[in-house]
Write a protein that holds these residues in place. Structure first.
Motif, short mmCIF file in Angstrom:
data_model
loop_
_atom_site.label_atom_id
_atom_site.label_comp_id
_atom_site.label_asym_id
_atom_site.label_seq_id
_atom_site.Cartn_x
_atom_site.Cartn_y
_atom_site.Cartn_z
N MET A 195 0.85 -1.19 0.00
CA MET A 195 0.00 0.00 0.00
C MET A 195 0.87 1.23 0.00
N ALA A 196 0.26 2.40 -0.13
CA ALA A 196 1.00 3.64 -0.08
C ALA A 196 1.47 3.91 1.35
N PRO A 197 2.64 4.56 1.52
CA PRO A 197 3.13 4.83 2.88
C PRO A 197 2.14 5.59 3.74
N GLU A 198 1.44 6.58 3.15
CA GLU A 198 0.48 7.35 3.95
C GLU A 198 -0.71 6.48 4.36
N THR A 199 -1.05 5.51 3.53
CA THR A 199 -2.11 4.59 3.89
C THR A 199 -1.71 3.74 5.09
N LEU A 200 -0.49 3.25 5.08
CA LEU A 200 0.01 2.47 6.21
C LEU A 200 -0.05 3.29 7.50
N ARG A 201 0.42 4.53 7.43
CA ARG A 201 0.43 5.37 8.63
C ARG A 201 -0.97 5.62 9.17
N THR A 202 -1.94 5.76 8.28
CA THR A 202 -3.31 6.05 8.70
C THR A 202 -4.03 4.81 9.19
N GLY A 214 -3.26 2.34 -2.87
CA GLY A 214 -1.89 2.53 -3.31
C GLY A 214 -1.18 1.26 -3.69
N CYS A 215 -1.85 0.11 -3.57
CA CYS A 215 -1.22 -1.14 -3.99
C CYS A 215 -1.31 -1.27 -5.50
N PRO A 216 -0.21 -1.59 -6.18
CA PRO A 216 -0.26 -1.79 -7.63
C PRO A 216 -1.09 -3.02 -7.99
N PRO A 217 -1.54 -3.13 -9.24
CA PRO A 217 -2.30 -4.32 -9.66
C PRO A 217 -1.50 -5.60 -9.50
N LEU A 218 -2.17 -6.65 -9.13
CA LEU A 218 -1.53 -7.96 -8.98
C LEU A 218 -1.62 -8.68 -10.33
N ASP A 219 -0.74 -8.28 -11.25
CA ASP A 219 -0.78 -8.81 -12.60
C ASP A 219 0.02 -10.11 -12.70
N GLU A 220 0.14 -10.62 -13.90
CA GLU A 220 0.83 -11.90 -14.11
C GLU A 220 2.26 -11.85 -13.61
N GLY A 221 2.95 -10.73 -13.85
CA GLY A 221 4.34 -10.62 -13.39
C GLY A 221 4.45 -10.71 -11.89
N VAL A 222 3.55 -10.04 -11.19
CA VAL A 222 3.55 -10.10 -9.72
C VAL A 222 3.26 -11.51 -9.25
N LEU A 223 2.28 -12.15 -9.85
CA LEU A 223 1.89 -13.49 -9.43
C LEU A 223 2.99 -14.51 -9.71
N GLU A 224 3.70 -14.36 -10.81
CA GLU A 224 4.81 -15.27 -11.10
C GLU A 224 5.92 -15.11 -10.07
N ALA A 225 6.05 -13.90 -9.54
CA ALA A 225 7.08 -13.65 -8.53
C ALA A 225 6.64 -14.10 -7.14
N ALA A 226 5.37 -14.47 -6.98
CA ALA A 226 4.83 -14.84 -5.67
C ALA A 226 4.24 -16.24 -5.71
N HIS A 256 -7.75 -7.41 1.42
CA HIS A 256 -7.76 -6.00 1.02
C HIS A 256 -8.40 -5.17 2.14
N ALA A 257 -7.63 -4.28 2.73
CA ALA A 257 -8.10 -3.45 3.84
C ALA A 257 -8.75 -2.17 3.31
N ALA A 258 -9.46 -2.28 2.20
CA ALA A 258 -10.17 -1.16 1.60
C ALA A 258 -11.42 -1.73 0.94
N GLY A 259 -12.03 -0.93 0.04
CA GLY A 259 -13.28 -1.35 -0.56
C GLY A 259 -13.09 -2.17 -1.81
N SER A 260 -13.33 -1.56 -2.95
CA SER A 260 -13.31 -2.29 -4.21
C SER A 260 -11.93 -2.86 -4.53
N VAL A 261 -11.91 -4.10 -5.04
CA VAL A 261 -10.67 -4.69 -5.53
C VAL A 261 -10.61 -4.64 -7.06
N ARG A 262 -11.59 -3.97 -7.66
CA ARG A 262 -11.57 -3.80 -9.11
C ARG A 262 -10.32 -3.00 -9.48
N GLY A 263 -9.56 -3.48 -10.41
CA GLY A 263 -8.30 -2.84 -10.78
C GLY A 263 -7.10 -3.38 -10.03
#
Length: 350
Positions: A24-31, A76-88, A96-103
């Motif tokens: 997530m974004a740093p400011e999101t973590l702090r809040t 602030g989290c980037p999309p979990l695309d194929e590249g991210v998933l291959e790395a994980a 998800h500690a927020a609302g919509s996960v669309r995107g």
């Protein structure tokens, strides 16, 4: 197993103390994550350094992704695309500690059997409170009379131009019996005994009636809607669902309240209706967002615009963090999630 034949949201067996990473974004973590939230997270999962990343493409981030079983995501989290998933390769769940996960997530996430949850249910509460307050103020045109008071001051005759200033026997129409729409109906019903109509082709009529409202078709409801409040998701089929014809069908001095998505309303049509003076509007969301500086809606005395604040703000977002941690706790204990997201469900959610 062929990924295409895996079932949605069937997670791998959970670890009792999985390795986790905050994305997530740093400011999101702090809040969102204060001492209490971080202490609870450390009690549930292993947090190696760094505990948080705001990008998922650097060598450092990819190294962490190679280890983690659980992602706690938020704004602030980037999309979990194929590249991210291959790395994980060990990733089992995304909370998800927020609302919509669309995107944020798409088909590749679900095809891997990764559990996805969100905290939209928690976020619904402040939106519903904002909406109920807006409805109650709209009965007496409070936002617009307050602006007039600055202009006319000691001449109270200005109140006569706003139509009926009454909270008795006015028809409220709720479009979308969503998480938020349901809460609006429930809370409004405890404060108001007038007619409430619900427009939602997917809602169970029995549930609408049990909530104290009446199911209705949009064409039937609009001419009765002295207050029209929108709670539908932003989908191709809901884009501009409230356009020129729908706005024209509203009774004079109706108030449109939009706390859902700006694209539900044809902005150009709304500008014309409000400028003509037959419609008032309370807008927490717009299309585009924010409106351009030259938008006439800013200067109209019968329009109130707030900067997308109805949802969780500031310390309110701590409840969304706690909801994500509860999902993590249940996952570690082998319990089913409270707010799972499926690929099919994502297609009709905000």
């Amino acid at each position: 197993m062929n990924r295409a034949h895996q079932h949605d949201n069937v997670p791998n067996p959970p670890s009792p103390h999985p390795k986790a990473l905050l994305a997530m974004a740093p400011e999101t973590l702090r809040t969102q994550f204060g001492e209490a939230e971080l202490a609870r997270l450390r009690g549930l999962a292993t947090l190696d350094a760094p505990i948080m990343v705001d990008e998922l493409s650097s060598p450092e981030a990819r190294a962490r992704l190679g280890e983690v079983e659980v992602l706690i995501t938020s704004w602030g989290c980037p999309p979990l695309d194929e590249g991210v998933l291959e790395a994980a390769p060990r990733l089992r769940a995304v909370f998800h500690a927020a609302g919509s996960v669309r995107g944020l997530v798409g088909a590749p996430v679900f095809e891997r059997g990764i559990l996805v949850t969100n905290a939209a249910g928690v976020n619904a509460a402040p939106v519903a409170l904002y909406t109920v307050a807006a409805v109650l103020w709209a009965f007496k045109k409070v936002p617009f009379l307050a602006q007039d008071a600055r202009r006319f001051r000691d001449d109270h005759s200005y109140r006569d131009r706003w139509g009926m200033l009454s909270g008795h026997d006015r028809t409220v129409v709720i479009v979308g019996f969503s998480r938020i729409g349901r809460q609006v109906v429930a809370q409004l019903r405890t404060l108001y005994d007038g007619p409430i109509l619900v427009v939602d082709p997917y809602a169970d009529p029995a549930e609408v009636i049990a909530a104290g409202a009446r199911p209705a078709e949009l064409a039937e409801a609009l001419p009765q809607a002295e207050i029209l409040s929108l709670h539908a998701p932003a989908l191709p089929e809901t884009r501009h669902m409230i356009g020129e014809a729908e706005l024209a069908a509203l009774p004079p001095h109706a108030t449109l309240i939009n706390t859902a998505r700006g694209t539900l309303v044809d902005t150009a049509a709304l500008e014309r209706a409000c400028a003509f003076g037959r419609l008032d509007a309370i807008l927490d969301v717009t299309d585009p967002e924010p409106l351009p500086a030259h938008s006439p809606l800013y200067d109209l005395p019968n329009v109130l615009i707030t900067p997308h604040i109805a949802g969780s703000q500031g310390t309110e977002t701590r409840k969304m963090a706690q909801a994500a941690l509860t999902e993590l706790e249940r996952h570690c204990s082998g319990l089913p999630p409270l707010s799972p997201i499926t690929l099919q469900g994502l297609a009709v959610q905000a």
